[in-house]
Each structure stands twice: as C-alpha cells, then as structure tokens.
Design a protein around this motif. Sequence first.
Motif, short mmCIF file in Angstrom:
data_model
loop_
_atom_site.label_atom_id
_atom_site.label_comp_id
_atom_site.label_asym_id
_atom_site.label_seq_id
_atom_site.Cartn_x
_atom_site.Cartn_y
_atom_site.Cartn_z
N LYS B 156 17.39 11.22 -5.98
CA LYS B 156 17.44 10.08 -6.90
C LYS B 156 16.02 9.62 -7.21
N PRO B 157 15.81 8.99 -8.38
CA PRO B 157 14.48 8.43 -8.67
C PRO B 157 14.06 7.53 -7.51
N THR B 162 15.99 2.18 -1.27
CA THR B 162 17.06 3.11 -0.88
C THR B 162 16.55 4.49 -0.52
N ALA B 163 15.26 4.74 -0.73
CA ALA B 163 14.73 6.10 -0.56
C ALA B 163 14.99 6.65 0.83
N ALA B 164 15.00 5.75 1.82
CA ALA B 164 15.16 6.22 3.19
C ALA B 164 16.55 6.75 3.44
N GLN B 188 12.80 9.64 0.92
CA GLN B 188 11.62 9.07 1.56
C GLN B 188 10.86 10.13 2.36
N GLU B 189 11.63 10.90 3.12
CA GLU B 189 11.00 11.94 3.95
C GLU B 189 10.26 12.96 3.09
N VAL B 190 10.89 13.31 1.99
CA VAL B 190 10.25 14.32 1.13
C VAL B 190 8.98 13.75 0.51
N SER B 438 14.40 4.53 -15.31
CA SER B 438 15.72 4.05 -14.89
C SER B 438 15.62 3.08 -13.70
N VAL B 439 14.50 3.16 -12.96
CA VAL B 439 14.35 2.23 -11.83
C VAL B 439 13.24 1.23 -12.11
N ASP B 440 12.83 1.13 -13.39
CA ASP B 440 11.73 0.25 -13.77
C ASP B 440 12.31 -0.91 -14.55
N PRO B 441 12.16 -2.14 -14.04
CA PRO B 441 12.77 -3.28 -14.71
C PRO B 441 12.33 -3.42 -16.17
N ILE B 442 11.14 -2.93 -16.47
CA ILE B 442 10.65 -3.05 -17.85
C ILE B 442 11.60 -2.36 -18.83
N PHE B 443 12.22 -1.27 -18.33
CA PHE B 443 13.08 -0.46 -19.21
C PHE B 443 14.56 -0.65 -18.91
#
Lengths: 1227, 489
Positions: B156-157, B162-164, B188-190, B438-443
């Motif tokens: 996921k982006p 949530t990356a972890a 996150q690990e990657v 998609s994970v940027d509030p600006i957009f």
Amino acid sequence: MRIPDSDLAAHQLLKSINYAIPPPSRQCKGIRLNQTKQMYNFYKQKLCTPSGYVAKFLLMMRLTTFILFTVIMQVSAGSFAQRISLSEKNASLVAVFDRISKQTGFDFIVTSDMLKQANLVSIRVNNEEVSSVLAKIFEKQPLDYSIKDRIVVVSKKEKTVIGHVVDFFNSYTLRGVVLNERNEPLAGANVIVRGQNRGYGTLENGNFMLEDIGGSEMLITSYVGYKNDSLMLSGQRMVTIRMVPLSTKLREVAVLNTGYQKLDKERATGAYSKPDMQVFSERVGTNDIINRLEGLVAGVAVSPGPGGRGANRYGTGNNQQSVIRGLSSVNLQSEPLYVLDGVQVPNLSYINPNDVEDVTVLKDAAAAAIYGAKAANGVIVVTTKTGKKDQQVHINYNGAFSFNGKPKYNEGFYMNSAQYIQAAKETFDPVAYPIAQLSYNYIAPHEQILYNLNRSLITEAQANKSLDSLSRINNRSQINDLMFQNSFSTNNTVSASAGNRVYSIYSSISHTHTRSTTPGDLNNNFSLSLNQTLNPSNWMTIGLNTGLNNGLARSKRPVNVGTGFLPYQLFADDNGDALRMNYMVGWAPERLADYQLRSRINLDYYPLNELDNGFSKGNLLNVNTSANVGIRFWKGLSFQGTYGYQRSTGTTETYQDISSMDSRKELLNFTVARSANDIPVYYLPATGGRFSVADRSSQNWTLRNQLAFNTVLRGGKDRINIQLGNEVLEQSSVLNTTVRRGYSIEMKTYSLLDYVTLAKPLFGAIGSGYSMFNEKPFDRLAEKSRFMSYFGLFNYAFNERYMLDASIRQDKSSLFASDQSAQNKPAFSIGAKWLLTKERWMARQTWLNNLGLRATYGVTGNSPFLGAGSTFDILYSGRDNVLGNYLHVNSPANNKLSWEATHTWNFGMDFAVLRGRLTGSTELYFKNTKDLLGQVEYNPFTGSSSTRGNIGNIKNSGVELTLNSRNIQDRNFSWSTGMVFSYNRNKLVSYSVPSQFLVGASSQLGASYLVGYARRPVFAYRYAGLDNLGDPQIFKADGSVSKEPNTALPEDLIYMGTGQPKYNGGLSNTFRYKFVSLTANLIYNLGAVMRKPTENYTGRLTVGSFSDGNRLAEFANRWKQPGDEARTNVPSYVSNQGTNYSRRDLSYYAYADINVISSDYLKLRDVTLSFDLSRSLLEHIQVEKLSFFVQTGNFLLWKANKEGIDPEYGGGEKGGHAFSLGLNVSF
Amino acid sequence: MKINIYRSVIFGLLCLAFSSCKKDFLVIVPEGQKVATSTEDYRLLMADPALALYNFAGGWQGQAIMGDDVAAESSMFGQAQLPTQAAFRWDNQIFRIEDKDWTTDNWLENLYQLNKVINEVQAAKGGDAQLKDEIEAAARASRAWVYFQLINLYGKPYLAGTAATDLGFPIILTSDITVEQFKRNTVQEVYEFIIKEFSSAIPKLPMNPATGIQFNKSAAEGMLGKVYLFMGRNADALSSFNAAFADNALRAVPAKLYDYVLEFGSGGKFTPINYDGPNNSPGNNYNDFTESLVSRRFYNSSYSGNGYGNDAFVLDPKAQTLFGNADLRLKFYAPEFPWSTPNPSGRLRKYGVTYSAFGLQISELYLLRAEVKARTNDLSGAVADLEMLRKNRMPAADATVPSAIAGNQINLIKYVFEERIREFAMEGYRWFDMRRQSVDPIFAGQVHTHTLYNFEAGTNTVFTLRPERLTLRLPQYITDKNPGMPNNP
C-alpha cells in the motif's frame, strides 16, 4: 576366378592389381606333366596359354563386362550358354584355341608336347555352344579334354576301351542331401554335374541321387534365394551340401554384434533386431542409413529430422530421425545412440551405405544397458565391411541412379487464379484498409487495380479487363520450370576385399552426387574406407578401420516459392526475361520511390535474378578411425581394446552480394539522406557483399578396455562369459565464424567497419528510421563433454537351454560438473532365456523347429545435454558494443539434476515352424521412464521461476512382431514375405505441476505434451457450426454454445488422439523367378491424427511473401450470407480486424474437432525389380555376381483422410515417385 | 614360454591402464560459459545490461498504462493483449492464471544476481578491498532500487500510521532456487530495508562508474531522497537531493538536461522529426545517458510479441490540456495510430520514446526537489528548480511559473505534479504519483478515470479506479507457489 588354392589366388591378386609380373613366354619349354589328376599342381608351376596369360585376359573381361551386361539382358534366358562361330581350314590346334579363347574367354592349358601330336583342324560352325564345338574339334584328335572352371585342360587320350570299361565299373551312385543354413532340408534344389549337362532336383527331404559318378566331378547346386554352391568330388559316396542364403532376411542371423561383444543370437536374451540387408542395400533413393531402415525393423519409427525432410542437425545432409519404442522423454533427445564399429558417433550421415555390412538395433535394457546413461532410446549398431580371412580378391562395383524430379502439388488445394480474383473482389474493403495506410504493406497487382478503381483512377471496364486477364493466368508451370530443378542422385562405389592368413582388407571408394529441387543446389560426396585386419599371431588380432569422407555442397540464392504463392504472378515474360516485382519488397510504390530517390539505391526487384546474387559453399571433411585389439592370454582369458577417434572439420563460405534485395534493403536501413538533395551517407559498404566463413571442427575419442573370460565347463553344459571394462569418452566441437562486409570476390578486399559506432543507434536512416548494427565480426561457439564409465557383462548358458545375461554400467559425466553424487545410479540389466525346443520332451514333435522364451529387465539412462545442470551458477559472458563485456547468470545452480532413468521389462519369443519356413519373433515391452528432465516450477520469489529438474515419468508399452515366411520355395520360383509390426502406447504419467502456460485452452491446443496423455496430444473444440454472422461456435463443457472470444477453458476441449503413430511397420514381399526378383515394401503408420489445414483468414487478402498470399480453396466456400451456415463450416470473412477480434475467435474453427483428421496411411515405399544373374551364366564372363535393379516407390496406396492429403507432406504438396536404377557387379 | 612372457607383460600394462585415470577428468567448465570466482567476474556481473535494460518486457510497461494520463482507442484496444486491457481497466487480476508477470519476474531475476554478488564478492579471488566494496555497494544500491519498485507495486502507499502492519513484499537475501516458502514483510520493513541499503551503499559508491547503468554516489543519494519523499520525510529528502545535486556536479560527466530549444532547432540533435518521432532523442537510444544519474530503461512502444504494448493508448485529453502550446515536449506526440496511421480524432499518441527512462533522471531530480522545497515552504527554491527544467523544455518566454502559482504553496505543489505529467506523461511515472496523492491530504477526494474512446461519438466507456487497486494483487502463479501467503484485497 575360382581356383581353390590360396597361393594361386595370391599370385593372381598380385598380377591383376599390380601388373608387375612379367608375362610368361608364349613358348612353353620343359613342361613337366605327370598326370592329369595333378592338373592344379601343374597349373601352379607354369602356365602356358596360347592367347597370352590368364590375368590379362581376366582384366579384359572385367572391362567388357559392363558392355556385355547390357547385351546379355536383351537376349533370352535360354541362350545364356556361350556360343561361338568358327571357320577354319587346316588350322593348327593352337590357332583354333586362340580363336575360341578370344570369343569365349576360355583358357586352354596344353603342353607343347601334346601340341606336337595334334592334328590340323578343319571346322565350320555357326553360333554353336562351346561344349559341342570342342567335342567336334577333339573328335579327330589324339587328345582328350576336360573343362574345369572356364579352363579347358587338354590331356593325352590314354584310356583304351578297356580303360573305359574300368571306369564304368569304377563309377558309382552318389547320394547327397541339400540343407539350408539351419540344417533343414531344401526341397527342389538343383544339383548339376559340371560339364555333363545333367542335373537333379532334390526331394522333399532334400535328398538327391546321381548315377555314373566318376568321383572327380564338380557339383553345382543352386536354389532360389541362396548362393550357388560348388563342390569338387573326391571319391566320396555321400555328400552334404549346405546352402548360404543371399539375403539376410531369409537367414536367421547367427551372430549379433552389440558393439561390446558378439553374441550367439540363439543364446541372446535381449531384444535385438536386424533389417533385411537386401532391401537396405537396394534403397538407393537415399544415402541416409536411418532412412533406409524404414519399415524394416519392428519398433523403429523413422521420421523427418529436426531440419525437416532431408536435413540433419547442422541443416545439411539428409539425416532422418529415428525413434525406437516410442518417445520416452519430453525435453531430451529421443534419438537412439548411434554406434559405428563399436564406437559412439554423433550421427551416421557420412557413412556410405554400400560399406555397411550389418545393422543391429538394440531395443530393450538387456540389449542396450551396456551403453548405460545414453541407452534409454535404444542403440543402432552399424558394422562396416571387412575383408575375410583366406579370401580371394573380390572386386565389387555398385552403381545407382535415382531420379526424384520436381515437387508435386496437390492441385485444387489452393484457389486458382479465377477463384482468387473472385475472392479478392468480394473481400476488397478500402474503408477498413485505406490505401493511404498501406505505406508499409505489400499491395499485389490485383489489389492495386481494385484500389485504382476505388480511387477512380481507372474505369470499371479497365479494371475488369485487367482483373480478367490476371484470372486467366496460371503460374504453376512457370514456377515449376524456373524456380525448381529436377532432383536426382547418383552413387558409385568400387570396393575390393581380400585376405590371407595374417592379413585381410576391405577397401572402398565412392562418389555420391545429389541435386535437390532447389536451383543451384549441388552436393558431392567422396568417401574412402579402408578396413584392415591383422593376425600377427594366433593370440592376437588387430583391426584398423579408417573412413574418410569429403562432402562438398554448393547452393545459390533462389527465391523460395511456396505452394501458397499468388496463383497468377509470373516470374518471367514471354522472352524468358525476369519480371520486375517491386511490390514484393513490401512498400507502397510512393514509399519505395521516395526511398530510392533519397538513398540513390536502385530498389527494383527481379526475383528471378536473385539466384546468382550469392552463394554458399561447404566443404566438410570427416575422418573416422577405430582400432580393435584382441589378445588371448591364457585359457579363455582375453583382452579386447577398442579405440576410436573421429574428427570432422568443415568450412562453409557464404557470400551475399550487395545486389541482392536483402542486402539492398539492409543498406537502406544504414543510409542517411534527409532529402533527395542530400548526398546519401552509407554507414555500411555499398559495394561488394557480405562474406562469412564458418569453420567448424569436432572431435570425439573413445578408449575402451575390456577383459573377457570365457569358459566351457562340464563338457559344454556350462558356458560362462564374463567381461569387465572401462570406457572413456570425450566429445568436443568448435564453431568459429568470421564475417566481412564490402567484400570483393575478385579483389579479396573488404571494408573495415567501425563496430562501436555502428552499434549505437543510427537515426534518420532511410527505411528503418533508426538502426543498430550488432553483427559480430567474429564469433566462437565451443562445447565439450566427457564420460567415464565402468562396465561388466555376464553371460551364462546351462545345457544350451537356459541362458542368463546380466550387465551393469556406471557412467559419470562432466555434464553435471563436479557433483557426481547424483550420478551414482548404475545402469543394469538382467535377462533369461529358455530354449524349449532343446528340451528332450520337445524333441519328438516336428512341426515346431525352434521356440525360445525370453524375459529381461533393466535400467538405462538418457543423459541431459551439456550445461543442463550444475552445482554452480553458470554465467554467460556477453559483450555489448557500447557497455562492454559483461556476465549474466545464465543457469542458476541446480545440483539435484540426474539423468532420466528408463526401467524396461521385455518379454520375447522366437519361433520357427514348418521346417523353418515361417520364422519370427514377438516382443512385449513395458518402459517406465522416471526422473524426466523438465522445467520445474520453482517458487517465483527465488528469481528463477522455472529451471530444469527431474520430475515426472512417462510410460511406453508395446508389442512388436517380426515374421518371415517362405511361402513358396521351388526350383525356379520363390515367394517370401517379411512382416514387421509395432504397436506403441505412450502416456505422460506425471510431469510435476503443469507449466502455467499450459493451463489455458489455447495453450493446451498447441502443447506438445500434457500429463495424462500420450506425447503430442491433439485437442480440439467441439464445433457447433457457424452462427448467423458466419462466426464459428463451440460447445462448451456445460453444453452451451458460445462464440465469445478468449473464454474457452481446458475443460471445453476434447482429446482427439495423438500426433505420434501408434502402429507402424512394413510388409515386404519378394517374388523370385530364376534370376529375376520383384520386391515390394509397404510401410504403414496408423493410429495418429493431424489437423487439416483450414482457412481462417482475416485482414487483407493479399500477399505477404513468396509462400503466402493465396488462400486455401475452401475460402471460396466460406459463409457469405445468412443461411449459409446451413451449408458450410468455413467462417465468414470480416475485413476489420478489430471487429474480428472482438466479435469472434477464428481458432474455434481452426482447432475444431471437425478439422482433426486421421493421418493413417499405407505407402508402397519401394518396389524393386532386380536381376540376379546366376553363376552358371557368369562363369563365362569371369564375373562372380552381377545384379541390377530398377526401383520406384512412394505410392500412397491408402490414406484415412478424404481431403486428399498426403500425411507425410501435410497439405499443398504431395510425395513424388522416385525412380532408381542400380547395378552391382563382383569379380 | 616366450609368448607367455609377452602376453604377461601386456596383461600387466593393461591392468595398470585400467586403474589410472585423472580424478578431475570430468571437471570441465564449458567454453563461453563460466563460474564466478574472481572479483573481476563479480564486477562484470554488475555490468550486465539485464540489470538496467528491460528492452523486451518489464519495467513500468504496466504502470504506463495504469496512469490516468492515458486514454485508449477502441479500434486498437480490442487487439491488445488481455493483461494490457485488464491493466487499463484497473481489473482486480491483471494476469490470468496462464500468464506470467514479466515485470516482477525480471526484477526477481535481478535480485538473484544481485544477492549473489552481495553474498559472494567479498570472498572472491583477486581485487582489492576497495574494489570489492564498490561492487558490493553498487549491488546493494541496485537491490534497494528494485525493492523500491516492488514495494510500490505490491505494498500500500506508505502511510506512517499503518506501514508497520501493511503487507509489503518478501525481503529476499539469498540466491537459492530451492527455497520453497517466503513470507511477506511489512511496508515499513521494506522501506527501512531500502533506506538501510542505500545508506550503507552511498559512502562506498564510486563517483564515476564505468557506464551509465551502474549506480554512482549521486544516483543513490537522489534515490534515497525519493524514498524519504515517498515516506513524507521531507527534511531527509531535501538533504539527500541536495547531496545528489552536489555529487552529480562533481562527476566527470554530470547528468545534464537537454536544451529542447537547441535540440529541436535547425540542425539540432532531435531533428528531423520523421514518422518515428524526433530523431536521435534519448527515448530511441537506450545508451544515451545524458540526463541519467543512473540509467534504467524499459520498452514502451508497440506490442513486440512480449509484454504489454501501447498501440491502443493516447494521451488523455485532460492531460493534453496541461501543455502550453509552446511546450516542446509536445513534439513527442502526434495525432496518429502506430505505423503513422492518422488518428482522425486528433488525440495524441506518444512517439519517439521507444525506451522510457526510469532509473533516476536529472529532470525528475529537479522536480522532486522542487516538490520537497514547496512542501517545506521554500517556494522560491521550488520555482527555481521548476524553471530550471522548464526553460530547457520550451522557449524562455513560456518557461516562467505563473505568479499565482509561484506564490501559493498548495498550488505550487499541485503545479509540480502537473509538471511531472508534462515531463513524463505515458511513461509510468504517474502511477506512483497517483499512489502518493492518495495518502496526501492536499489531493484528498481525487478520482481517477480511464476513457476508452469508441469510433462513434458518445459511446465512450469510462473506468473508475477503485482505491484498493492502487495496490496490485500478487499474480496467481506466485500465490499458488506460496500457499498461505495473504494477497492484497
């Protein structure tokens, strides 16, 4: 030349070969003559013949034999005895002898003493037999005579009347029996007393009886199909005559040569087969050894090689592939191992078939396991001829001419011009294909006319007139005349063999000339063989076989016109001048003109003139030597060494002149000129041509040492043979290729290219836009593999009835790098045989002459190719012209690889009934090949989603039957039948998880294997006819009808059968009447299916290449309007490809069950009429054997398909008939 | 008796012959193939074009189709490969069970070779320690680069929250075909793995490697900055980008922008423009390293028998409106179908870019730094970087960033993304940008669509991207071999 004295033979050999012995004087002095009975001694001491000497005479006879040969064949059989005409008055006896000698070739042996006593001769005879003439001459002479072997021996008339009376009382009745090679009586054999014109036919039990025998006559025994036998009597009252068959088919071959040992056929447990060598030697239509075996050996299927019919792995020669007992591999070679004189060789293409003495096919594990890891596909062992011990000089000439003509077409398979033009009009769609978009396309003349009409450049009348004229042209005969040549081949072999106690020799020289149907193709092959055997002492034998073969091949650059070419396009005008065909360059006229203007390269294309725009010349030299050393140490212990070395070097020179269309187009791609005014810059040479030289050399060597121990215990009750040995083998090859550009053939000059610059993109190039040149000026390919093996053999026979064979072999090879743990898998076999007819309780019965039961089991291997696996990552070293050298992981480390192991059970039975008139053998086998080498799907995350591994297994089982029958065997007439039948069932039992690409329906249709099915499975859609748009529909698994593209799943397919024939074999019949015989060989392949060629064309109906452009005739029968679906299955034509793709799937028709047809067929492979002149005739012309034959073949007698398709050719072409002539003379 | 002696001697000699055979007789490495042993071998493994040139299939071929800067023409779309059609429709499953995903396969194959170099080079024969370190560093940077691609396809982006727990891609460190089971690491690990690899490689990487396909120091710094930017670590990103620019300038031949005004001018390198687009532009020459910090290329043209092919695709008219008339980058587009067939609708097809560059280009480095400067509120710095690029792409008069944008942070950030479309349209860059947005509030709230244009007006088909499809599903042939491995929804 049949004087049974080896010393004399040697004497004559010297004379006839070297001519070095001074001619004896015509005047004979001091000749001692003791008595007539010592005639031969006398002859040996001093020879005096009135007309010179024997050798010179013989030589002359040889030269005239060929002329005589034709003359003789024109006269009737009855006049074969030699006749002479004489007209002499008071001539001396010597002069008369001279005349007779000149006319007949008879030699006279007479002493000067006798001549003194002789009366003058007056005689007038016209065309009378020699014997009667001689009788007349001697009537009034004080001399007597006898004829021995074309030699008239004159003796003094010594006997008085009393003497004759004594003779009468001394004469007796001779009894005899004539037996065949298996000691079975031959009924109807002819026994003649030489010179007495009387004969006798043997009875049912082979017995004969001759009265009034003096005890020194010669008996000549003849029997159809057997070699004539001569027996000199020396007073015996009872004689046994054993006849030797002419053809090996009639003879149960007693000795089998496995390459490792010679086995008594009767005691062998394994499945061995031999072809009928007579048929083999008469199949002169091909010089390929494997091809000649077709239909002659049960269990051997011969099919076109990988390069197609007539090509070997190097794309030259005419090597055919053979498959023994079914395909037992998916990924590895299915070809058997070829062994020549005990040494493994890569192929047999360079062996002159005339040098072949014997071919043995090893089929089961007991036969083949001694070849270990390479034996799973069976072994074909070829032995070449050698000189025999104590044999006189034999000179043999073999000549053959075979005419194959030009390719034959299946008329009506493609549309003719009228149908084609009609179809072109109907399918013309300038909306879907505006001419403006066809800049990079072929626009054929008919289409140009249609576009011109569409663009109103011409009137409808003009267009129709042009199209009508096109529709009336048929180019087939012109193509046949100009684009093909008659193919034929000739072969001439002269061989000589001789031998004495210590040395024997066989040598041959041959020339083969082949011309293919491709204009400019020429092939010459010269071969020389020298096989020598040396017996320096009674405990040592040395054999040296040397073969030298030089193949010269030449080809030009003709345009290859396929069967599917446009039906109206001619290549030459009425004057025979080449026609210009610029549209075949593949660009619209405007584009072509623009390119030509800017590049200043002439782009006119005359296909007919391409022929001389280049050439290839190949010169391949193959040297094959092998040595055998046999040493007997002490009782039964012996050593056998086999050492083979084979080297072949070849050079192929290829030249393509810049004037060729391909070269001009290539140059165009490396020419930059932005406008017509720019001076074009050529980045590749614009003169000369491309010249490449490919040098290949390969060498193989084999060292094998065997120790053998043979013993017979308990007075023959136990026979034991043990052998141990090791073998080392290396095979290597190198190919170096050099390329020069701008090469001038005359000047030997070339251009030096800047390869680094050329490898970078060249922008603005005419033709391509941008081009890159990555040709390597030098390239090298090399491979090497080694094998090291240990083996053991054990044969045991108990009471001559129970046999036991065993073998074991351990192979290690460099193919697996250093990890040999996977190689500790020995090949082994064990076999047993029970000869029932040797049992006492079987002795009583008479109808069963021989019955043997065999059973064997063993494991053989199929070795992977070089570099199939390794313990390390194998890197590929490459070079990028810009980035430089680099390495790439080519095959990841994979150390669990081993060879495929085939476990074989074989049950066999040999039998002979009806006094050996019907003999045969039958085999039943089960082959289970495990550890099949295949692509294993590893976890894709490893970075190597698939690599080679040992997975799966394949099973082959089958039945083989070989029958030989002498149906009629009479004094003058015989009819024998040979039959070979094989049935093979093949099933891929497991092959790991099917490859992903084999899962979809369309993939499965093209797959060459699928788990659960035989190799080469053929699947099809269940056809549901056309819908009301003419679109093909199929029944899906659930019974619904669909035409939806790309939705078919594997379960929607049905299995139609296999492409590999299940049944194959041959049937041969030989009829022989006196010296004439007729042999017909049928071959058949049954139980396979094939796809019928179908028309499923979309897009523009136009030409793409010289083999494409026309459509199958069924296109005319396509769906054209609603309602047609009731009448035809051929889909409608949809010009718009987008519509076609989205609306339907044409493969539903192409791969429909209705288009899968049987490929069964029966062919008369060859029919041969041969004349085998009998010895009694040849006697008079100093020839030992003279035979010649005419042969034709390839008659498709029956085929299961109704479409007129020859399954061997598959469609537009069909097989032609070859016509061959052959001559075989021995002196 | 004499003969017996001869025979015995021969017998004895033969017995000797039987037993004597060299042990290494069977150990031969075929000529033209070899096994890696020396440091030089490992250096040559890193010179392998297969690590940089996806000229057959792979690279961002699929991403180029999935970007919302493309539209499709139905006349060609029906003929396209099924995966091509599926990618354009943003289907859940791009690959049918019988298909292979060339892209992922290529990268996994690269990983095998890179892992081999990383694990083995230090033990290789010959070569000094520095050379070995350089080779290892280059392999680590390449491996990190590959992982950056893989995590942006299958993870996921990046969202710090949530990356972890978001599923990423297995971290594979061995070259062994016999490993049977793999486990997906988290996003996150990657990301941490990628950062660790770049960071450890940077100090050891050479400034001037032998060819443009090998990582140099500035390329690794630029890529590290890009990774930080994708994670939202703007400050780290900025310092990395600055280091990349600084080190690039120190190179013997620094990556530099082509001046389009010059190159499209009379006698310029890119002229004439023929049916295949601008001549001699880097898009046709994968060995043109002028603009590359590190060169990676993929085949991005008509269907060649493998991969996706882009025959059916045109520049989406929405993207087309972003270009100013004087923008010379428009010269890489023409209203044509493949093979110079005119497209009567006037929609533009990209041509002259047979091989798209996607390693790290100097043009992207300017845009990345412009973005991070805008995000860190250095608006003038951002404008300077933008204009640096723009003035090389169009006449100077048109190159200035409008003041309404130059003065507004949000607008400027949006403008940078638009500039990225203008620079890289139809080359796959947009897919990664869509994910980031998609994970940027600006957009927030942005909806992506694809239009399939039919011949008859008004019947166009519009596909809308569902958010979960920003993350690709693992192809079935991979999940089949890894039972139990969770796939993306």
